[in-house]
Design a protein around this motif. Structure first.
Motif: not given
Length: 88
Positions: A61, A15, A59, A37, A24
């Motif tokens: 979390c 993350c 990305c 996703c 991910c």
């Protein structure tokens, strides 16, 4: 030789906000490994997405994305005096 992705099609990544490892699907989708996703179904406005992308490289979390979006929306409600008042 590169490591193969998990059987779920998710790619392990960290993350960008908290550093926690998570699976991910967005990264997997970019690599042609998974069809989608959980974050694709997460409702954020274009403005919220742009702000997150400007603040974080990579990305987030589920916990961080949820917290950051809720915090941002809470601040907007506060700015407009829309914070609910309890006990009135």
């Amino acid at each position: 030789m590169s490591a193969s992705p998990p059987s779920s099609g998710l790619v392990q990544t960290k993350c960008a906000a908290c550093g926690e490892e998570f699976g991910c699907g967005a990264n997997a989708t970019c690599e042609g490994l998974a069809p989608d996703c959980w974050c694709a179904a997460f409702k954020v406005s274009e403005r919220e997405l742009e702000e997150l992308q400007a603040s974080y490289q990579g990305c987030l979390c589920r916990n961080c994305l949820t917290r950051l979006v809720e915090d941002k929306r809470s601040n907007v409600r506060d700015d407009f005096g829309l914070t609910p008042r309890y006990g009135n």
